[in-house]
Structure formats: structure tokens, C-alpha cells
Scaffold this active site. Structure first.
Site, PDB file in Angstrom:
ATOM      1  N   ALA A 158       0.845  -1.187   0.000  1.00 11.57           N
ATOM      2  CA  ALA A 158       0.000   0.000   0.000  1.00 11.57           C
ATOM      3  C   ALA A 158       0.882   1.239   0.000  1.00 11.57           C
ATOM      4  O   ALA A 158       2.102   1.130   0.132  1.00 11.57           O
ATOM      5  CB  ALA A 158      -0.887   0.015   1.237  1.00 11.57           C
ATOM      6  N   MET A 159       0.244   2.403  -0.149  1.00 14.70           N
ATOM      7  CA  MET A 159       1.022   3.648  -0.221  1.00 14.70           C
ATOM      8  C   MET A 159       0.300   4.759   0.531  1.00 14.70           C
ATOM      9  O   MET A 159      -0.884   4.985   0.338  1.00 14.70           O
ATOM     10  CB  MET A 159       1.243   4.011  -1.707  1.00 14.70           C
ATOM     11  CG  MET A 159       2.006   5.291  -1.911  1.00 14.70           C
ATOM     12  SD  MET A 159       3.716   5.168  -1.261  1.00 14.70           S
ATOM     13  CE  MET A 159       3.977   6.867  -0.787  1.00 14.70           C
ATOM     14  N   ASN A 204       0.064   8.001   0.434  1.00 12.76           N
ATOM     15  CA  ASN A 204      -0.183   9.322  -0.141  1.00 12.76           C
ATOM     16  C   ASN A 204      -1.105  10.156   0.761  1.00 12.76           C
ATOM     17  O   ASN A 204      -2.113   9.665   1.246  1.00 12.76           O
ATOM     18  CB  ASN A 204      -0.868   9.181  -1.500  1.00 12.76           C
ATOM     19  CG  ASN A 204      -0.285   8.061  -2.306  1.00 12.76           C
ATOM     20  OD1 ASN A 204       0.882   8.073  -2.615  1.00 12.76           O
ATOM     21  ND2 ASN A 204      -1.112   7.062  -2.608  1.00 12.76           N
ATOM     22  N   GLU A 251      -0.125   2.509   7.090  1.00 13.59           N
ATOM     23  CA  GLU A 251      -0.283   3.666   6.191  1.00 13.59           C
ATOM     24  C   GLU A 251      -0.886   4.850   6.940  1.00 13.59           C
ATOM     25  O   GLU A 251      -0.485   5.989   6.738  1.00 13.59           O
ATOM     26  CB  GLU A 251      -1.131   3.317   4.962  1.00 13.59           C
ATOM     27  CG  GLU A 251      -0.668   2.097   4.168  1.00 13.59           C
ATOM     28  CD  GLU A 251       0.812   2.062   3.842  1.00 13.59           C
ATOM     29  OE1 GLU A 251       1.428   3.138   3.683  1.00 13.59           O
ATOM     30  OE2 GLU A 251       1.386   0.958   3.764  1.00 13.59           O
TER      31      GLU A 251
HETATM   32  N1  B3K Z   1       5.960   3.776   1.479  1.00 14.11           N
HETATM   33  C1  B3K Z   1       5.389   2.708   0.720  1.00 14.11           C
HETATM   34  C2  B3K Z   1       6.397   1.879  -0.007  1.00 14.11           C
HETATM   35  C3  B3K Z   1       6.854   2.452  -1.279  1.00 14.11           C
HETATM   36  C4  B3K Z   1       7.690   1.459  -2.031  1.00 14.11           C
HETATM   37  C5  B3K Z   1       8.277   2.036  -3.253  1.00 14.11           C
HETATM   38  N2  B3K Z   1       8.930   1.029  -4.052  1.00 14.11           N
HETATM   39  C6  B3K Z   1       4.522   1.824   1.554  1.00 14.11           C
HETATM   40  C7  B3K Z   1       4.845   1.783   2.982  1.00 14.11           C
HETATM   41  O1  B3K Z   1       5.926   1.460   3.421  1.00 14.11           O
HETATM   42  O2  B3K Z   1       3.979   2.110   3.751  1.00 14.11           O
HETATM   43 ZN    ZN Z   2       5.750   2.402   5.270  1.00 17.38          ZN
END
Ligand code: B3K
Ligand code: ZN
Length: 873
Positions: A266-267, A269, A302
Site C-alpha cells: 500500500a502507499m 499518499n 499507512e
Molecule cells: N511507502 C510505501 C512503499 C513504497 C515502495 C516504493 N517502491 C509503503 C509503505 O511502506 O507504507
Molecule cells: Zn511504510
């Protein structure tokens, strides 16, 4: 389009960090969405920070530049080269307009703007924003974003981006638009856009200060009945972060979109999380208890990033663990506070001792704050995440909850709204607590797994107990010299009745967490009335390998008497490890397998202990994985390890058939529910089933459970038991399941995993056949990981077949994914990187495959970095 010829990838070094010459304070984006030709207009307010600079360097990848203007005028003074746009002769402050065209449909790498099923979505971390527009795509440039999304209304009724919706309207030709504004300055990697048609689950949350937050979860049409657990987990996360960390949500809306095509979990954003549907969609018919736990953890993770990652972000990507290690620590604490702390700890430690320690032994070994990177996506590793979390946890252990929270508060006071470093974090912890972390900081710069060797001596006459602790960290390919680390070493002493002996030194009580900071240290405890049994590295107080010659009696004693459950589990693991190692050696000598009665009885005792949580008993009875055992050896004998683990299983199964059977039947549960108690019972019941599968009644019992199961946990447990034990009922179940779920890729993933892990001799032929299944799609990362990764990474005997067929298979897949999705390829290649840990014949075969990959003239950076390191080029 830039020249596509192969450019030798170059490395970036942490020590080369330079602050940006220009910053962007505001970015106004307009997306005119079309499948193959999307137009992006980016209007930036740019300010020069470095007076000497006149050229602005922007990053770009796979972009067609349409228009470039400065302060409203077309600008010719620029150079487009090697993924950069260099704009020259710039004033101190200006408006920059860039229009680019991109092709989302052709984007199979799933980075930047792409299509997942019928929807548009984005993934920008780490460096995907440069596939959308030319920009300073680095985390220390923080801008306020406004985003207008234009698309066909019928196909894309929902147009989403970060922040709050500020405007919208209709256009000619059936198109419509929505404009979003995110009041919080953010780096480009936190940008998100989604356009599609969804079902929406709506709820709301009142924050502790009384603000109302709208919560919306977007799922594919028809999946609304699978979104509820994600919503519950989100609300639980928001509440938990207020209660435990005093952190409140800051926007009026929080959105989560579930998509089927996604490279990772997941991401985070800002205000608009994009999730792999695996971590959103669940109901009792489609998801296992493990899936539910995964959803809770990832939703939490997240959400927690909103403060640790978004409000305070990373200065540069070398600092990734600043947000990831800390956020993993937070999600682990969340799961532990809501569920079973010991079971969570055990599972986290299994990951450390298995795959994370393996990473430390491989050619990609790196500190939690890497020094050198070719492809940033290669550093979203277990080291940065899980070991990163262990490092935060050690600080928590050294400071205690109160000081740790004071450190968090100070960290936010100092760095909110900015991009910070790992050093900033440690400094806040130090300043808030008054505790020096000077030596401790080495955990950030030193790679590898430290080994702690302990010797003890009881001095009966003086009633003293002497504990000698030595530490050393073996060299890793990236770092030859190692220094002693600050290791919080948590111990407890027991008398023969199981009573705790208070720790005393120089007439004063001492804390159970010893500060080990030197290569060798002696701790001598006074007033120890009898030779004690020592429990060490309690709660896995540091991510190290512990070496100590325990007798069987001591371990069996600790399995019963240690005061905390983790220590009891750990004693059981050490006991198992002794006999697994002994039997691997015996097997290699052609000798018979042996397991003493006393060891069997110790595990019988655990199974029958009614005071224990069933979920904990299930963990006690779960053997280390083949991969974890492999990590104990310099040269791995896959066949011997497999044989010995099978023998341990069948021996326990035969010796304890009655107990397993009685327990299995006594745990027959009524109504299905997903609370901890019910899950715990299912866990133990299914552990019993896994053992019983190897007995005479196995086939009938497993077939019956499959037939009667009303939930996915019990269904998959039956199928896994049938698969592992190769029961006659396996074939029927596999056929039945595939027929029932062909239409649902996410559910089929569980079936693909079983095909991948199939111990049968013709497993590879089956896997190749399975790739033709209608539900399989090599372009979908979930499908590929389920089938291909479970075969290559979790079916060691078949993958490492002596004829090299498994290796050839992996190379074929890697070559296909090298062009379509290098990030997924880069995860799949991992088993090859460990080739030096196998016998000469296998080494040579794997080397040949790596060499053939290195010859590819379009080898992606992601694979290039790993292949080079593995071959030591
Ligand atoms: N920050 C993103 C991971 C992004 C990976 C890019 N290849 C998800 C996380 O760690 O919550
Ligand atoms: Zn993370």
C-alpha cells in the site's frame, strides 16, 4: 522521447547529499486523462535558494515534453538529456509551466500514472513522479499541491487526489472535472491521483479535539461486502494513535482506494492511500485470519505514516528508515496492543531471524540507513523496515515508554512540516531523555547481524553468577570493519523452583536490561543462592544471533518457567534448533533420525497446558521454516534440511496423535467470528490438523474439514495440510477450489501459493501448467508473487533441483519481467543472490543464470544493481 540506448546505471552516495538549489512552494497540476495520451500541465512557483545557481535541473522519465514556459513566455533555453531537463538562465523567482504527455496504458511497470483494471491510479514513491512530469523529484522539496483532474464522466465518475475537494464541474463531450487542494506542503512522492468507477464504503470519525473526518474506502464494484474490516481497522488506528502517541488526523477526509495491480502492499499518499486490494478486501468466505491481521497491520501502517512520513518526511532516500522503521514499530505496537503481544512479537522475530538475517548474509547487505544506492526501489528491504523497527524498539527499551514519547513529542516540535534525517530522530530521543545514544547510533551505519556469545559461571562459595558477554559482527560485502554496538541485553535468572532471582550488583538492584557496549564485558551478580537458569535476549531485545550452550534440561525448564511467553517460545525454538542441527548432521552421515522422549514430552506439555493462549500454543508447535534453518549453515543442504524438518513433524505427530486429535476435536467451534479468541482457537486447531495430516486418519480428517468448512481460514488450512502431506484428497480440493474461485484472482492467489509450494516431484511442471490458468496473469504482481515467488523462494527442494530446471524457470520469468515490471523482477531474483550458500554444482548453475541476465542489453537498473553485486563485478 529521450534516447533509449542502454546507459550504465550510476550509484548515488549518502555522503554526496546537497540541499536543492531551487525549491518549489506551490504546484498546480491539471490532468486531462486519456488511456494512451494523458496531458499533464504543471505550474510551479519556483524560488532560488542557492544564489550561485542559474540552471534548474528537473527529473523526468518516459515523458514527451509539449510545452515549457517561464513567467508565461515560451522558453527555449533548456536541454533534455538522460532523464533530466536542464533549464538555464533563470531568475531568482519565477512561474514555471511544463506540459507533458504520458501513456498510462503502456505503463506496465506500475510506477507513475498507470491503469489498474479500468481505473487510473498512481504510485510515486520513491521516484515515480518523474514519470508524470518534469520535477524536482526528491523528498526535500515540499510544495502545496492543487490538482485538477479531467476525465470521461461515465467511465470515471470518481476523480480523486490529495487533500480536500474544492471545486468541480461538467464539460462538453461527456467529460467532467474535480479540483483538489492539499494544504500541507509535501514532496512529490506523496502525490496521488485516482480516477475510476467504484463502490464506496463511507463512515466518519470524530477526532479527540472534536473534528469530524469523512472516511471513504473505494473498492471495485460488487466488493462492498469486503471493505468493512478495513474500515474498522482504520477507525481503530485513528483512535490508537491518539491514545498511545497523542497524534490526531489533520484533514477533513481520509480516502483509501483498493486496486488489483500494485507492486507492493500500500502507499501512504496524503489523504488518499492507494492499497493493494489484498490489504483491503476481506470477508469470512474469501479471507483467512492471516489476511485479516495483514489488513489491520497495513491499514494501521499507512495511517500512522500521516505523522511519521508525511508531516515529517525524509530529507533524502538514504533516510528511508526514518519513516519506515518508525512506522513499522508503530504498526507492530498497534497490532500488539489490539491483539496478542507475544504472538505478534514471535511473528516479527521469525521475520528477523529468517529473511532479514538472510539479507544480511547476502550480497545486498546494507545498514538500515544505506550508504550507496543505484535503484532506490531496491532498498525497501526487510533491513530498512524490520531491522529499522528493531532499532526503534531498542531505543524504546533503553528509554522506556515515557521518555520515548517525550522524544516523539520533541521530534514533532522540531521537525513538523519539514524533511528530516535519522540523526534528527536520535537527537530528539537523546535530548528528551537525557540518555546518551552515541554508541547506539552505530546501528544506523553498520550492516550485518551481530553475534553475541555468552558464557556463564556460578561461583558457589561467593554466591555469585558471572555472565561473560562477547559481541562481534561478521564482515559483510559492503563493509569489512565492524565496531561493537550498544546492545540492550534483557536477562532474567531463575532458581530451581522457577522463582525469579533479583539482579544485584555492588549491593544495588540492577535493571534486567544490561547495556552491552563493548566487544567483551563481564557482569557479575551477587546474592545468587543457587546455580540459576538464565533467560537471555528476552523479547528479542536486540536483532542479534545469540550463542550459548544451553542444556536440554535448562531449555525445557525455561519452556515451562520463563515468566514471559516470548521467552518460553524462544526456549522451545532453541531446543528444536539443537535437534534439527544434530539430525541434519546425522542425515549427512547416513544415520537415522533421532528425537529424545524428553523433547517430545516438553512439547506435549505445552499442548496440554490449559493456562496458555491457544494462539501461543500454535506458535510453540510451529517449526522454523526451511529458509530459517538454511540460514544456520555456510553451505546449505536443502534436501537434508527438508528431510529433517519432515521427520520432526512426523515424529511429533506420531508420538502425540492422541493429544493432537483430542485437542483438534475439543476446539470444534460454533459460530464463526473474527475476534482474537476465535482466531486463536482456529490457529491451534489447524496446527493440530497439520500434524494429524501425517497420521492414518489424516486424509479423512482433512477431507472432512474441507467439506464442512464455512470460512476461508479452515478451508485453506485443510488444503495446506493436504498439500504438505500430499494426501489423496488434495487433487479433489484443488480442482473444487479452482472451479469455485476462478473469477476471483485475489482468492485464487491462495491456490497459486499452494501450487508454488507443492512438494511433489513434478512441482515445476505443475507450476508451468498453472501459469496457463485463466486466473493467472504475469502482469499482475499478486498473481506472480503467489505462484512464482512461492515456488522459487519457498519450495527450496524443487527450486534447487540438481538439474537446474528451477533456475532456468526463474531466469525465463526474470527476462519477461525485466521489460514489463522491473520492480517485481527485482523481488523475484532474491533466491539467486544467495547462490554462494549452496554446493559447487548448484552455485555454478545459478551463476550461469546470473551471467546470462547480466548480458541482457536492456537490463533494468533494479536487476542490474543486484546482479552486479551478486557476481561481485
Ligand atoms: N511507502 C510505501 C512503499 C513504497 C515502495 C516504493 N517502491 C509503503 C509503505 O511502506 O507504507
Ligand atoms: Zn511504510
Amino acid at each position: 522521447m529521450a534516447d533509449q540506448a542502454f546507459i550504465q546505471p550510476t550509484a548515488k552516495y549518502r555522503s554526496d547529499y546537497q540541499s536543492p538549489d531551487f525549491t518549489i512552494t506551490d504546484l498546480d497540476l491539471v490532468f486531462d486523462l486519456y488511456d494512451t495520451a494523458t496531458r499533464v500541465v504543471a505550474n510551479s512557483k519556483v524560488i532560488r535558494l542557492n544564489e550561485a545557481a542559474t540552471s534548474l535541473e528537473l527529473d523526468g522519465d518516459s515523458l514527451t515534453l509539449v510545452r515549457l514556459q517561464i513567467n508565461g513566455n515560451d522558453w527555449q533555453d533548456y536541454l533534455e538529456q538522460d532523464g533530466k531537463l536542464l533549464i538555464n538562465n533563470l531568475p531568482a523567482q519565477f512561474d514555471l509551466l511544463i506540459e507533458t504527455e504520458i501513456n498510462p496504458e503502456a505503463n506496465t511497470a506500475l510506477e507513475g500514472l498507470y491503469k489498474s483494471g479500468g481505473a487510473f491510479c498512481t504510485q510515486c514513491e520513491a521516484e515515480g513522479f518523474r514519470r508524470i512530469t518534469y520535477y524536482q523529484d526528491r523528498p526535500d522539496v515540499l510544495a502545496r499541491f492543487t490538482t485538477k483532474v479531467i476525465a470521461d464522466k461515465a467511465q470515471y465518475p470518481f476523480l480523486l487526489s490529495n487533500g480536500n475537494r474544492i471545486d468541480g464541474g461538467e464539460l462538453e463531450g461527456g467529460r467532467h472535472w474535480v479540483q483538489w487542494q492539499d494544504p500541507f506542503p509535501k514532496p512529490s512522492y506523496l502525490f496521488a491521483l485516482v480516477a475510476g468507477d467504484f463502490d464506496v464504503l463511507r463512515d466518519s470519525y470524530k477526532t479527540v479535539s472534536g473534528r469530524d473526518v469523512a472516511l471513504e474506502i473505494f473498492v471495485d464494484k460488487g466488493n462492498l461486502d469486503r471493505a468493512e474490516y478495513a474500515m474498522t481497522s482504520l477507525i481503530n488506528s485513528m483512535k490508537w494513535d491518539e491514545e498511545r502517541f497523542g497524534l490526531e488526523y489533520d484533514l477533513d477526509i481520509y480516502m483509501i482506494v483498493a486496486v488489483d495491480f500494485f507492486n507492493m502492499g500500500a502507499m501512504e499518499n496524503k489523504g488518499l492511500n492507494v492499497f493493494n486490494s489484498k490489504f483491503v478486501l476481506a470477508n469470512s468466505k474469501t479471507a483467512t485470519d492471516t489476511d485479516y491481521q495483514g489488513i489491520e497491520a497495513v491499514i494501521g501502517h499507512e495511517y500512522f505514516h500521516n505523522w511519521t512520513g508525511n508531516r515529517v518526511t525524509c530529507r533524502d532516500w538514504f533516510q528511508l528508515s526514518l519513516k519506515e522503521g518508525l512506522t513499522v514499530f508503530r504498526d507492530q505496537e498497534f497490532s500488539s496492543d489490539l491483539g496478542s503481544r507475544p504472538v505478534n512479537r514471535i511473528n516479527n522475530v521469525r521475520i528477523m531471524r529468517g529473511p532479514q538475517f538472510a539479507e544480511d548474509r547476502g550480497p545486498m547487505a546494507h545498514p538500515i540507513r544505506p550508504e550507496k544506492v543505484i535503484e532506490m526501489n531496491n532498498f525497501y528491504t526487510l533491513t530498512v523496515y524490520e531491522k529499522g523497527s528493531e532499532v526503534i524498539r531498542m531505543m524504546h527499551t533503553l528509554l522506556g515508554e515515557k521518555n520515548f514519547q517525550a522524544g516523539m513529542k520533541l521530534y514533532f516540535e522540531r521537525h513538523d512540516g519539514t524533511a528530516a534525517t535519522c540523526d534528527d530522530f536520535v537527537a530528539a530521543m537523546e535530548d528528551a531523555s537525557g540518555i546518551s545514544l552515541e554508541t547506539f547510533r552505530r546501528w544506523y551505519s553498520q550492516s550485518g547481524t551481530p553475534v553475541v556469545e555468552v558464557a556463564t559461571q556460578y561461583l558457589a562459595e561467593q554466591k555469585r553468577y558471572r555472565v561473560t558477554v562477547k559481541q562481534h559482527t561478521p564482515a559483510t560485502p559492503d563493509q569489512a570493519e565492524k565496531q561493537p554496538l550498544h546492545i540492550p541485553f534483557d536477562i532474567e535468572l531463575y532458581d530451581s523452583k522457577g522463582g525469579v532471582i533479583a539482579l544485584e550488583m555492588d549491593g544495588k538492584p540492577v535493571h534486567s536490561v544490561l547495556d552491552v557496549t563493548e566487544a567483551e564485558q563481564v557482569f557479575e551478580f551477587e546474592n545468587v543462592g543457587e546455580a540459576p537458569v538464565i533467560s537471555m535476549l528476552r523479547e528479542f531485545s536486540a536483532p542479534v544471533v545469540l550463542k550459548y550452550d544451553y542444556t536440554d534440561e535448562e531449555l525445557i525448564f525455561l519452556m515451562v518457567h520463563a515468566r514471559n511467553e516470548f521467552a518460553r517460545w524462544d526456549a522451545g525454538q532453541i531446543l528444536l534448533a539443537k535437534y534439527i542441527k544434530a539430525n541434519v548432521a546425522r542425515s549427512q552421515q547416513g544415520e537415522q533420525f533421532e528425537l529424545p522422549e524428553s523433547v517430545i514430552d516438553a512439547f506435549r506439555g505445552v499442548l496440554l497446558d490449559e493456562t496458555l493462549d491457544p494462539a501461543f500454543i500454535a506458535e510453540m508447535l510451529t517449526l522454523p521454516s526451511e529458509n530459517e534453518v538454511a540460514g544456520w549453515y555456510d553451505i546449505v543442504d536443502v534436501d537434508a534440511i527438508n528431510k529433517v524438518l519432515s521427520n520432526v513433524t512426523t515424529t511429533l505427530s506420531n508420538a502425540m496423535t492422541d493429544e493432537f486429535s483430542a485437542m483438534y476435536h475439543s476446539l470444534n467451534q460454533g459460530e464463526y467470528s473474527i475476534d482474537h479468541e476465535a482466531m486463536a482457537k482456529r490457529a491451534l486447531r489447524n496446527t493440530c490438523l497439520a500434524y494429524l495430516a501425517y497420521t492414518e486418519q489424516g486424509d479423512a480428517l482433512v477431507a472432512k474439514q474441507y467439506a464442512e468448512s464455512d470460512n476461508m481460514t479452515d478451508t485453506i488450512a485443510a488444503m495446506a495440510a493436504a498439500n504438505d502431506a500430499q494426501l489423496p484428497c488434495r487433487a479433489v480440493q484443488m480442482a473444487d477450489f479452482s472451479e469455485k474461485w476462478t473469477h476471483d484472482g485475489l482468492v485464487m492467489d491462495k491456490w497459486f501459493v499452494l501450487q508454488g509450494k507443492n512438494p511433489a516431484e513434478n512441482a515445476l511442471a505443475n507450476v508451468r501448467e498453472t501459469m496457463k490458468h485463466t486466473a493467472f496473469d504475469l502482469k499482475n504482481p499478486n498473481r506472480t508473487r503467489s505462484l512464482v515467488a512461492s515456488f522459487c523462494a519457498n519450495n527450496p527442494v524443487r527450486f534447487h533441483a540438481k538439474d537446474g530446471s528451477g533456475y532456468q524457470f526463474l531466469t525465463e520469468i526474470l527476462k519477461a519481467l525485466n521489460t514489463s515490471n522491473p520492480q517485481v523482477a527485482s523481488r523475484l531474483i532474491e533466491p539467486f543472490l544467495k547462490y554462494r550458500q549452496y554446493d559447487e554444482q548448484r552455485q555454478a548453475l545459478m551463476r550461469t543464470e546470473l551471467e546470462s541476465l547480466s548480458q541482457l542489453d536492456n537490463l533494468a537498473k533494479d536487476l542490474y544493481e543486484k546482479v552486479q553485486k551478486a557476481l561481485d563485478l
